[in-house]
Enzyme design. Sequence first.
Site, mmCIF file in Angstrom:
data_model
loop_
_atom_site.group_PDB
_atom_site.id
_atom_site.type_symbol
_atom_site.label_atom_id
_atom_site.label_comp_id
_atom_site.label_asym_id
_atom_site.label_seq_id
_atom_site.Cartn_x
_atom_site.Cartn_y
_atom_site.Cartn_z
ATOM 1 N N GLY A 1 0.831 -1.216 0.000
ATOM 2 C CA GLY A 1 0.000 0.000 0.000
ATOM 3 C C GLY A 1 0.852 1.247 0.000
ATOM 4 O O GLY A 1 1.326 1.668 1.059
ATOM 5 N N LEU A 2 1.039 1.836 -1.175
ATOM 6 C CA LEU A 2 1.949 2.973 -1.292
ATOM 7 C C LEU A 2 1.223 4.295 -1.503
ATOM 8 O O LEU A 2 1.624 5.124 -2.324
ATOM 9 C CB LEU A 2 2.955 2.729 -2.424
ATOM 10 N N MET B 1 0.728 7.731 3.321
ATOM 11 C CA MET B 1 1.122 7.184 4.619
ATOM 12 C C MET B 1 2.075 6.005 4.460
ATOM 13 O O MET B 1 3.096 5.904 5.152
ATOM 14 C CB MET B 1 -0.108 6.751 5.418
ATOM 15 N N ARG C 1 -0.726 -2.495 -5.593
ATOM 16 C CA ARG C 1 -1.555 -3.076 -6.644
ATOM 17 C C ARG C 1 -1.249 -2.435 -7.993
ATOM 18 O O ARG C 1 -1.226 -3.092 -9.021
ATOM 19 C CB ARG C 1 -3.026 -2.902 -6.286
ATOM 20 N N LYS D 1 -6.884 0.647 2.782
ATOM 21 C CA LYS D 1 -8.170 1.071 3.318
ATOM 22 C C LYS D 1 -8.781 -0.026 4.170
ATOM 23 O O LYS D 1 -8.740 -1.205 3.823
ATOM 24 C CB LYS D 1 -9.102 1.431 2.163
ATOM 25 N N SER E 1 -0.861 7.101 14.074
ATOM 26 C CA SER E 1 -1.410 8.455 14.009
ATOM 27 C C SER E 1 -0.306 9.478 13.773
ATOM 28 O O SER E 1 0.823 9.313 14.221
ATOM 29 C CB SER E 1 -2.138 8.800 15.310
ATOM 30 N N GLY E 2 -0.687 10.542 13.082
ATOM 31 C CA GLY E 2 0.255 11.626 12.847
ATOM 32 C C GLY E 2 0.187 12.168 11.442
ATOM 33 O O GLY E 2 0.891 13.118 11.101
ATOM 34 N N GLY E 3 -0.665 11.561 10.608
ATOM 35 C CA GLY E 3 -0.764 12.036 9.240
ATOM 36 C C GLY E 3 0.510 11.768 8.480
ATOM 37 O O GLY E 3 1.400 11.030 8.917
ATOM 38 N N LYS F 1 -6.618 3.436 19.168
ATOM 39 C CA LYS F 1 -6.552 4.375 18.041
ATOM 40 C C LYS F 1 -7.942 4.936 17.733
ATOM 41 O O LYS F 1 -8.090 6.132 17.412
ATOM 42 C CB LYS F 1 -5.987 3.671 16.803
ATOM 43 N N HIS G 1 -8.614 7.514 20.283
ATOM 44 C CA HIS G 1 -7.776 8.658 19.912
ATOM 45 C C HIS G 1 -8.475 9.494 18.846
ATOM 46 O O HIS G 1 -8.566 10.725 18.955
ATOM 47 C CB HIS G 1 -6.425 8.155 19.389
ATOM 48 N N ASN G 2 -8.998 8.838 17.813
ATOM 49 C CA ASN G 2 -9.656 9.572 16.734
ATOM 50 C C ASN G 2 -10.941 10.231 17.202
ATOM 51 O O ASN G 2 -11.294 11.326 16.752
ATOM 52 C CB ASN G 2 -9.940 8.626 15.564
ATOM 53 N N GLU H 1 -9.931 13.237 18.905
ATOM 54 C CA GLU H 1 -9.526 14.172 17.849
ATOM 55 C C GLU H 1 -10.743 14.912 17.291
ATOM 56 O O GLU H 1 -10.708 16.131 17.089
ATOM 57 C CB GLU H 1 -8.818 13.394 16.742
#
Length: 473
Positions: A10-11, A14, A34, A76, A129-131, A183, A186-187, A190
């Site tokens: 997954g490129l 992130m 993919r 995803k 987390s951290g974008g 997480k 956390h969101n 957020e």
Amino acid sequence: MEKADIGLIGLAVMGQNLVLNMADHGFKVSVYNRSAQKTCDFLAGEAKEKSITGADGIKALCDSLASPRKVMLMVKAGQVVDDLIEQLIPHLDEGDVIIDGGNSLFSDTERRTKSCEAQGILFLGVGVSGGEEGARLGPSIMPGGNKKAWELVKDIFQAIAAKVEGDVCCQWVGEGGAGHYVKMVHNGIEYGDMQLICEAFHILRDTLKLDSDELADIFSEWNRGDLSSYLIEITADILKVKENGEWLGNKILDTAGQKGTGKWTGINALEMGVPLTLIGEAVFARYLSSLKEVRVEASQLFSPPVRCAGIDKTAFINAVRDALFASKIISYAQGFMLMREAADQYGWRLSYGDIALMWRGGCIIRSQFLGEIKTAYDNNPALENLLLDHYFRSAIVRAQDGWRQTLVTAVQAGVPVPAMSSALSFYDGFRSEKLPANLLQAQRDYFGAHTYERTDRPRGEFFHSDWKEMVKQ
């Protein structure tokens, strides 16, 4: 050819940034996407001359990895994760590791951990987390799942994670879906933080008629005190950006998007009976924002109230700051309440101090404030609620006058403040020895014979009254 330490599928942004981060810390990484073109572009671009190699398929990726193989998925959430696990397993050996680094629902992670274990594969559900900036320079990483797998990837993840005052923002969270659960919370927090900041912005803009430059100065000042945080910092930056002499934010459509984790947090709180009111209101506020067309129509039909006059500018700015800080305390208190209940229900041994530490750096909600939460749980690991800690109890008492004044002014001015007001209502309910639930229980018993407990009898004894007959007496 030397085998890679870890593989990543997954490129998107992130995934690419995590790979670059790993390579910068001395790890050899094999990647697959993919879209073969995306892999080629990445290898020819930022990954060029780094310890990063590409694979043209799932089997090739697995063959390129040192044993025990470690494969991280940055895709995803949902069915695609299950599909990739199914494709990977035939090419893995017993004791190899699959890591899901996406925003998966914790219950899916629970299921996948058990399913993989039955096939001899170790599975981790890891909150990241951290974008894109955090992924590149040091994210907050929340690992959960199979403890044996954690020992195999610990060195990699702790090397690439954010560091705060020498502490690593990556610690073992717990079995099963614990990492993705933390997480998720956390969101949710957020969502709450962002909504509270937007409400503070809205109040100041509409009541004091401040422009973006003045608001930027206010948020910059707040960022130098106990509200210091990443979200306050970027808010100040955003308010400074102009296009053709006008604040760019005025040209952004006021409809908010979301990816579902805040909704999941609210649903789970309802399922477990935890009053996560502020985060719930933050999610609903995003839904309300999406009703743009009907809001425009309603704005023509309903006159706003007369705007407040004679407000002391400096005093009111300080009051809004207090309202924001006090509401933020409630948001975190509710979030940690939820995790405490989840630990009891799901059998996890969560370390709340470590969780606060993991959130101090790298993640979106990183802030000075989290250091106080860690201290609170270090002082009392069995702390039932953050509001009972001395620091937070004192802080909210100091802030409550400004908090109340802010909400009074907002209501009079017709400025919606759903998160701040729900936070105050929670606080007032939390500190109340007696609530009107006695009347509610009487109502339930009247129409449905649901019974009630009595204050003059031991807890656990239930009674029913024939209210209609008693009224006649």
